[in-house]
Design a protein around this motif. Sequence first.
Motif, PDB file in Angstrom:
ATOM      1  N   VAL A  42      -3.030  -7.805 -37.101  1.00 42.99           N
ATOM      2  CA  VAL A  42      -2.662  -6.643 -37.915  1.00 42.99           C
ATOM      3  C   VAL A  42      -1.288  -6.856 -38.536  1.00 42.99           C
ATOM      4  N   SER A  57      -6.613  -5.058 -45.186  1.00 39.03           N
ATOM      5  CA  SER A  57      -5.591  -4.907 -44.142  1.00 39.03           C
ATOM      6  C   SER A  57      -5.660  -3.529 -43.488  1.00 39.03           C
ATOM      7  N   GLY A 104      -6.401  -2.730 -39.619  1.00 40.82           N
ATOM      8  CA  GLY A 104      -5.540  -1.827 -38.865  1.00 40.82           C
ATOM      9  C   GLY A 104      -6.336  -0.761 -38.131  1.00 40.82           C
ATOM     10  N   LEU A 126       2.880   0.567 -40.208  1.00 38.72           N
ATOM     11  CA  LEU A 126       3.099   0.707 -38.772  1.00 38.72           C
ATOM     12  C   LEU A 126       3.995   1.888 -38.431  1.00 38.72           C
ATOM     13  N   VAL A 129      -4.597   1.354 -35.536  1.00 34.55           N
ATOM     14  CA  VAL A 129      -3.544   1.866 -36.410  1.00 34.55           C
ATOM     15  C   VAL A 129      -4.119   3.027 -37.220  1.00 34.55           C
TER      16      VAL A 129
END
Length: 269
Positions: free
Chosen positions: A72, A131, A135, A228, A140
Motif C-alpha cells: 500500500v 492504489s 488500500g 494514509l 485503508v
Amino acid sequence: MKEVSTLIKEQFLNIGIIFRISKYEDKAEYQSHYLGLIWEYLYPLIQIGIYWLVFGIGLKHGNSTHGIDYLVWMVIGITPWFFMNRATLDASKSIYQRVGMVSKMKFPVSVLPTIKIVSNLSAFWTMLVFSIVIGFLYGVTPSIYWIQWIYYFICMIAWLIAFGIFNSTISVLVRDYRILLQSLMRMLFYMSGVLFNFQTDAFPAPFVHILQLNPFFYVVSGFRDGMLGTAWFWQKPTLTLVFWGMILFFLLVGSHLHYKFRSRFVDLI
C-alpha cells in the motif's frame, strides 16, 4: 514575469488544442500494438509487481512501514512518480520532436510540453484508482485527508509544466541534455522516497533534510499523507515554500529561454 504570464496565458488559450492533440497521440502511439492502449496501464502494473517482489518481499520480508503494509505504502507513492517520470521525459523532447511541423504553421510551441503531460494523465487516473483499491483491501478507509489530493495534483501539474518548459528548451539548445536528464530521473527515483522511507533513524538528519527539498519527494509524500491521513500540507510550511519557489524559478528561467530562442528552434535543431 511578463514572459511567465505570456506562457500561462498560452496554456489556457489553447487548452482545447492541448486535450485534442494529447488524445490523438495516445491513440497513435499504440495503434500498431496488438493490445493497444492496454499497454499504457499494463506496464506500470508489471513494474509495481516487480518492485513489490524485490523490495517488499525480498528485502523487507513483508514487513510494514509505519504500520502500513509495504504494498500500500509503495503503490500510493509510485503512482505519482510513474506519471511525473514519464511526463518529464516526454515533455523534455516535445519541442525537439515537433518543432519542424509547427514551424510551418501558426502554433504556440510552448504548449507542446503540456500536451505530453496531459497525454499521460489517463494512465495516472487508472493507477490512482488501482492504489485506492489496494488500500481498501488492506484496511485503508477514506478520510478528510483525501481532499488534499486536489492540492497535490495542482502542485504536480504546476511543477511538471515549469520543469517541462525548462527541459524542452534546454534539450534544443544542448543536445546531450536529454541523456543527462534520463540519468538524473533514474537517480531521483531512489531519492524521492518512492521505494524507501529515508525518514528514519537509519539516515542522518542533515541528509534527510536535503532529500526532502526534492520537488518529486514533496508530491510523492503528499499523496501518501493524503491517503494514509498522516499530515496536512500546511503542516510543512518550509517544504511548501521551497517547492513553490522552485516552480517559480524554473518558470522564470524556462519561459525566458523559451521566448528568447523560440524563433531559432528550427535552425538550432
